[in-house]
Write a protein that holds these residues in place. Structure first.
Motif, short mmCIF file in Angstrom:
data_model
loop_
_atom_site.label_atom_id
_atom_site.label_comp_id
_atom_site.label_asym_id
_atom_site.label_seq_id
_atom_site.Cartn_x
_atom_site.Cartn_y
_atom_site.Cartn_z
N PHE A 1 2.26 -0.01 -13.89
CA PHE A 1 1.60 -0.70 -12.89
C PHE A 1 2.70 -1.44 -12.31
CE2 PHE A 1 -2.12 0.55 -15.33
CZ PHE A 1 -2.75 1.13 -14.60
N GLY A 2 3.89 -1.52 -12.83
CA GLY A 2 4.93 -2.27 -12.19
C GLY A 2 5.74 -1.42 -11.23
N PRO A 3 6.81 -1.85 -10.57
CA PRO A 3 7.46 -1.22 -9.54
C PRO A 3 8.31 -0.04 -10.20
CG PRO A 3 8.71 -3.39 -10.20
CD PRO A 3 7.33 -3.42 -10.52
N LEU A 4 8.50 0.90 -9.50
CA LEU A 4 9.20 2.07 -9.76
C LEU A 4 10.76 1.75 -10.07
CD1 LEU A 4 7.86 4.63 -7.17
CD2 LEU A 4 7.86 4.91 -9.89
N PRO A 5 11.45 2.06 -11.06
CA PRO A 5 12.78 1.62 -11.02
C PRO A 5 13.41 2.32 -9.99
CG PRO A 5 11.80 2.78 -13.08
CD PRO A 5 11.05 2.91 -12.11
N ALA A 6 14.69 1.65 -9.60
CA ALA A 6 15.46 1.98 -8.53
C ALA A 6 15.98 3.44 -8.61
CB ALA A 6 16.65 0.87 -8.25
N GLY A 7 15.85 4.21 -7.73
CA GLY A 7 16.33 5.68 -7.69
C GLY A 7 15.87 6.29 -6.60
N GLU A 8 16.16 7.50 -6.88
CA GLU A 8 15.74 8.51 -5.65
C GLU A 8 14.43 9.36 -6.45
OE1 GLU A 8 18.92 11.12 -4.73
OE2 GLU A 8 20.12 9.54 -3.51
N TYR A 9 13.35 9.60 -5.58
CA TYR A 9 12.10 10.20 -5.78
C TYR A 9 11.95 11.15 -4.97
CZ TYR A 9 11.87 6.28 -9.07
OH TYR A 9 12.40 5.31 -10.20
N GLU A 10 11.40 12.33 -5.45
CA GLU A 10 10.92 13.30 -4.63
C GLU A 10 9.30 13.15 -4.48
OE1 GLU A 10 9.83 17.90 -5.60
OE2 GLU A 10 12.04 17.45 -5.46
N MET A 11 9.12 12.93 -3.05
CA MET A 11 7.89 12.44 -2.80
C MET A 11 7.21 13.20 -1.50
SD MET A 11 8.76 8.28 -2.74
CE MET A 11 7.00 7.63 -3.34
N MET A 12 5.83 12.83 -1.50
CA MET A 12 5.11 13.44 -0.49
C MET A 12 3.88 12.35 0.27
SD MET A 12 2.58 16.45 -1.24
CE MET A 12 3.71 17.49 -1.51
N ILE A 13 3.88 12.46 1.43
CA ILE A 13 2.62 11.78 2.11
C ILE A 13 1.42 12.05 1.89
CG2 ILE A 13 1.81 10.53 4.09
CD1 ILE A 13 4.69 10.16 4.97
N VAL A 14 0.22 11.74 1.38
CA VAL A 14 -0.54 12.34 1.26
C VAL A 14 -2.03 11.55 1.80
CG1 VAL A 14 -0.11 13.08 -1.17
CG2 VAL A 14 -1.66 10.84 -0.88
N LYS A 15 -1.71 10.41 2.55
CA LYS A 15 -2.91 9.77 3.10
C LYS A 15 -1.98 8.61 4.23
CE LYS A 15 -6.76 6.79 2.69
NZ LYS A 15 -7.53 5.80 1.82
N SER A 16 -2.54 8.46 5.33
CA SER A 16 -1.98 7.66 6.25
C SER A 16 -3.15 6.97 7.36
CB SER A 16 -1.19 8.53 7.44
OG SER A 16 -1.74 9.44 8.09
N GLU A 17 -2.84 5.88 7.50
CA GLU A 17 -3.92 5.18 8.26
C GLU A 17 -3.44 3.98 8.99
OE1 GLU A 17 -8.36 2.95 6.70
OE2 GLU A 17 -6.86 3.77 5.49
N GLY B 1 3.13 11.31 -10.22
CA GLY B 1 1.96 10.77 -9.90
C GLY B 1 1.86 9.24 -9.57
N ARG B 2 2.79 8.66 -10.00
CA ARG B 2 3.03 7.22 -9.35
C ARG B 2 3.20 7.22 -7.64
NH1 ARG B 2 5.57 3.09 -12.39
NH2 ARG B 2 5.03 1.87 -10.67
N ARG B 3 2.18 6.11 -7.35
CA ARG B 3 2.19 6.02 -5.81
C ARG B 3 3.07 4.73 -5.25
NH1 ARG B 3 -4.30 6.58 -5.43
NH2 ARG B 3 -4.24 8.41 -6.66
N HIS B 4 3.34 4.94 -3.97
CA HIS B 4 4.04 3.92 -3.33
C HIS B 4 3.30 3.83 -1.72
CE1 HIS B 4 7.15 1.19 -1.45
NE2 HIS B 4 7.38 2.16 -0.56
N TRP B 5 3.02 2.63 -1.39
CA TRP B 5 2.37 2.47 0.09
C TRP B 5 3.57 1.91 0.95
CZ3 TRP B 5 -0.25 2.23 -4.45
CH2 TRP B 5 -1.34 2.91 -4.44
N GLU B 6 3.89 2.49 1.95
CA GLU B 6 4.96 1.87 3.02
C GLU B 6 4.01 1.38 4.11
OE1 GLU B 6 8.90 1.18 4.18
OE2 GLU B 6 7.77 1.55 2.02
#
Length: 156
Positions: free
Chosen positions: A20-36, A61-66
């Motif tokens: 539940f802490g922050p992701l370690p610094a690095g490059e991650y393959e991601m996709m946006i699944v929701k926007s509002e 499976g981890r999430r990030h909100w921008e």
């Protein structure tokens, strides 16, 4: 009451480090699944919140909100948000966005770091397309269209 047949000692529990802490610094393959679009805390503008999921690797499976302040009295915040959104759009190959759902389900790589002001929070430093380079530079102006070639003359 619900009758269940469950034995806790029969379940192998995986150890997860600080999930539940922050992701370690690095490059991650991601996709946006929701926007509002949501109002700012002070109700003086709006931000676009993008929910991103890590889709591969150890942190899948981890999430990030921008949050992108696209409508804000602070013009510097707006400029930063527009640049970030432009970088994301270039990484996924979209130029014109009319609806934030156009950004959904597009795979990209995000360079994630730890916020310098809050070490329990992630920040995105750049985006890249799959197989490309991190795009943390300012977006370039579109190239001018190539002049049309004159038709070749037929040989006599």
């Amino acid at each position: 009451m619900a009758l269940i047949n469950f034995k806790a000692s029969a379940v192998q529990i995986e150890e997860r480090s600080n999930s539940f802490g922050p992701l370690p610094a690095g490059e991650y393959e991601m996709m946006i699944v929701k926007s509002e679009t949501k109002p700012t805390k002070a109700n003086t503008g709006h931000y676009l919140e993008l929910e991103m999921h890590v889709i591969s690797g150890q942190h899948s499976g981890r999430r990030h909100w921008e949050r992108l302040n696209l409508d804000n009295p602070n013009q510097q915040a707006v400029k930063i948000a527009q640049e970030s959104l432009a970088k994301l759009c270039m990484a996924i190959g979209i130029d014109d966005v009319e609806d934030s759902e156009q950004l959904h389900d597009q795979v990209f790589v995000a360079e994630i770091g730890i916020d310098k002001k809050d070490d329990q929070r992630n920040v995105i430093w750049g985006y890249q397309g799959i197989g490309g380079h991190i795009n943390n530079a300012k977006p370039k102006a579109p190239a001018a269209p190539a002049p049309s070639a004159a038709p070749a003359k037929a040989a006599k």
